[in-house]
Design a protein around this motif. Sequence first.
Motif, PDB file in Angstrom:
ATOM      1  N   UNK A 267      13.780  84.014  18.051  1.00  0.00           N
ATOM      2  CA  UNK A 267      13.724  85.199  18.886  1.00  0.00           C
ATOM      3  C   UNK A 267      14.991  85.479  19.665  1.00  0.00           C
ATOM      4  N   UNK A 268      15.849  84.484  19.832  1.00  0.00           N
ATOM      5  CA  UNK A 268      17.083  84.677  20.592  1.00  0.00           C
ATOM      6  C   UNK A 268      18.287  84.945  19.704  1.00  0.00           C
ATOM      7  N   UNK A 269      18.089  85.008  18.386  1.00  0.00           N
ATOM      8  CA  UNK A 269      19.183  85.283  17.472  1.00  0.00           C
ATOM      9  C   UNK A 269      19.543  84.092  16.617  1.00  0.00           C
ATOM     10  N   UNK A 270      20.778  84.090  16.097  1.00  0.00           N
ATOM     11  CA  UNK A 270      21.237  83.034  15.203  1.00  0.00           C
ATOM     12  C   UNK A 270      21.820  81.859  15.982  1.00  0.00           C
ATOM     13  N   UNK A 271      21.601  80.668  15.438  1.00  0.00           N
ATOM     14  CA  UNK A 271      22.225  79.461  15.959  1.00  0.00           C
ATOM     15  C   UNK A 271      22.695  78.648  14.759  1.00  0.00           C
ATOM     16  N   UNK A 272      23.992  78.412  14.657  1.00  0.00           N
ATOM     17  CA  UNK A 272      24.544  77.623  13.563  1.00  0.00           C
ATOM     18  C   UNK A 272      24.635  76.161  13.980  1.00  0.00           C
TER      19      UNK A 272
END
Length: 279
Positions: A267-272
């Motif tokens: 829900x908070x976006x992308x995390x690599x």
Amino acid sequence: MCRWLAYSGEPLRPATLVLDTQHSLVAQSLNSPLGAEPVNGDGFGLGWYSGDAGATGTPALFHSIEPAWNDQNLRELSRAIESPLFFSHVRAAAGPPIQQTNCHPFRYENWLFMHNGGLADFDAVKRDLTFAVDPSLYPHIKGTTDSEVLFHLALTLGLRDDPVAAMTKTIRMAEEVGHAHHVPFPVQGTFAVSDGTTLWAFRYSSQGRSRTLFHSADVATLQEMYPEVERLRAFGPHAHVVVSEPLNDLPGVFLEVPESTVAVLDGSGYHHRPFLAAD
């Protein structure tokens, strides 16, 4: 070997991405410039969660051995349904036969899984890896692909509790078994996994030359970059796409996922995060 896409965001008709983009998944089934094979006509699949399914809902599946570009049912279905999270996959068979049970995505309970790539010399390692699958999960393996075995092996190794840790163990095991059978580079691919809420997209190969993988930039950024592009207004603020190759030629719309990386979309976006990166 294959091409795939995964969408997460506001409910969307799959046709918007699968059919209607410049380089849609159906277009890639006929001509895939970045793929190992330019034509991916050995069947396709669509898996989707309903709007109220959430992490506990069972996703629906549609599989066909028809080429994606020639299947009217795909066109009808993908324009009729809406989903906040869906997977789609076009297949280029690399050995296992063309049959519905070999089409991606694969499902177990609320989980979806799909793969582009393969296990080298799968016939040599198939027995060892299949026998490592938990006996309670073994009956759920319906087809003959390496991808389905990897999925059920990941379930055995804790996918439902920690997908990144489970995929790490799964790929490590596949490499160990491959090396024991004198396979120099056992694993190749990009992998997509979802529980209906979060999406995990992995890019990894034993050789360090993985199949391509991209994800879209934030919609707000794209709408600011291209205010004249009417099509971008069809997407809500939380819309994200992960794809084997870009769906259009607009610079900056799709960003490459680095080698040996997992892109986690919540829900908070992308995390690599690094995934099996060399020490």
